[in-house]
Design an enzyme around this catalytic site. Sequence first.
Site, PDB file in Angstrom:
ATOM      1  N   PHE A 128       0.870  -1.181   0.000  1.00 37.09           N
ATOM      2  CA  PHE A 128       0.000   0.000   0.000  1.00 37.09           C
ATOM      3  C   PHE A 128       0.899   1.221   0.000  1.00 37.09           C
ATOM      4  CE2 PHE A 128      -2.233   3.135   2.762  1.00 37.09           C
ATOM      5  CZ  PHE A 128      -3.473   3.234   2.150  1.00 37.09           C
ATOM      6  N   PHE A 161       8.672   4.675   3.297  1.00 37.48           N
ATOM      7  CA  PHE A 161       8.176   3.831   4.389  1.00 37.48           C
ATOM      8  C   PHE A 161       7.040   2.921   3.926  1.00 37.48           C
ATOM      9  CE2 PHE A 161       9.680   7.721   6.753  1.00 37.48           C
ATOM     10  CZ  PHE A 161      10.864   7.146   7.186  1.00 37.48           C
ATOM     11  N   HIS A 346      11.490  -7.776  34.470  1.00 37.32           N
ATOM     12  CA  HIS A 346      12.578  -8.726  34.208  1.00 37.32           C
ATOM     13  C   HIS A 346      13.932  -8.218  34.689  1.00 37.32           C
ATOM     14  CE1 HIS A 346       9.789 -10.901  31.570  1.00 37.32           C
ATOM     15  NE2 HIS A 346      10.682 -11.862  31.481  1.00 37.32           N
ATOM     16  N   GLY A 347      14.010  -6.956  35.050  1.00 35.85           N
ATOM     17  CA  GLY A 347      15.280  -6.398  35.482  1.00 35.85           C
ATOM     18  C   GLY A 347      16.292  -6.373  34.346  1.00 35.85           C
ATOM     19  N   GLY A 348      17.558  -6.559  34.685  1.00 39.78           N
ATOM     20  CA  GLY A 348      18.623  -6.513  33.684  1.00 39.78           C
ATOM     21  C   GLY A 348      18.456  -7.532  32.582  1.00 39.78           C
ATOM     22  N   GLU A 371       0.352   4.145  10.329  1.00 39.06           N
ATOM     23  CA  GLU A 371      -1.107   4.167  10.164  1.00 39.06           C
ATOM     24  C   GLU A 371      -1.731   5.384  10.842  1.00 39.06           C
ATOM     25  OE1 GLU A 371      -2.112   2.175   8.137  1.00 39.06           O
ATOM     26  OE2 GLU A 371      -0.890   0.392   8.235  1.00 39.06           O
TER      27      GLU A 371
END
Length: 387
Positions: A128, A161, A346-348, A371
């Site tokens: 598109f 794009f 999750h931390g590091g 969009e």
Amino acid sequence: MMQIDDPWHMLAEEERMFCDMLERICAEKIAPLAAETDETARFVHQQLAVLGEAGMMGANLPEVWGGGDISASALLRAVAIVAGACGSTASALTAHYLATDSILIGASEAQKQEWLPRAASGAALGAFALTEPTAGSDPADMKTRAHRTDKGWHLKGAKCFISNGGVADFLVVYAMSDPDKGHRGISAFIVPKDTPGLEGGAPEKTMGLKGGHVFTIGLDCELPHDALLGEEGRGFRTAMQVLDNGRIEVAAQCLGMARAAMDMAIAYAKERIIGGMALSERQGIRWMIADMGLAYNSALLLAQEAARQRTLAHKQGGRFSLASAQAKLGASEAAGKIADTALQLHGGYGYTRDFPIERINRDLRIMRIYEGSSEIQRNIISGNMLV
């Protein structure tokens, strides 16, 4: 027996079976390729072939054109399933839908017959082509021109794009055929990939969705008369109707990736032991999980309402621009917060590529831009409120 809290209770039995089948296929054949796709930035041809065999490439189309003829609510669920397995695959899939929706909405019967069955089977991939370097949020500013010739049309300009643009079998290109009429002077054209003067450069080096390529497209093409999509001057109307659909599909992508991130965070919180206690037993973590659930369900309800209105509009006529803008804005903003919270939990480890959370955060970032950016969605929503 159906659960009272089943969020997809409105789906018909056949649609539920289709989604269950799609979930198994995505878990077995698409999700295992997601990390490698991100690392190599290889286009998702293999994954789209899998979706073609599953009937997903034409799920947005009526049965008469080879499509799945499923409801908008089932399509919302199905796209979310694909996105939860691989954001890049879902991005390429929904870009294909933008092209086929353009043909479904704006084309002649002969054009539909020529392109839609092949697109629905996965034999022909679509793109598109609306956005330009100087005409993103306002298509009326587009510089691509379509001039009538003795043999048909001459298209000249550039698009940017464009998802699938450099690998698609056909592009639906929007161009200004009568600049004096503004947006009413925009027409659309079907441009096959082997058209002389159609040039796609290398894919952009993007932050996320690395297997769903976007391209800059150059156009200096001679086209036959029947390349015009439907009637001259109806391109803007077609594009806006297509984007109403597409924004719900962006919401679906956001829901799929957000749900994946949230499920990973919940599982990690249950398993991760610190100081002899699971993270999930700590009040601060539980509040983070609650906020993720609230954001997800709020976005889901907005998207489901937009899908309901889409089905109604397709049966009775009319538009559902407000609902689709709300769904797109709500889901993209919520998904960004959910994925960020999941990474924080999750931390590091969440910041490393060993965990999918890092990739999901990158993949989701574009959802607030393409969009129609979040700012454009707010303009649409406020414009409807201020009438």
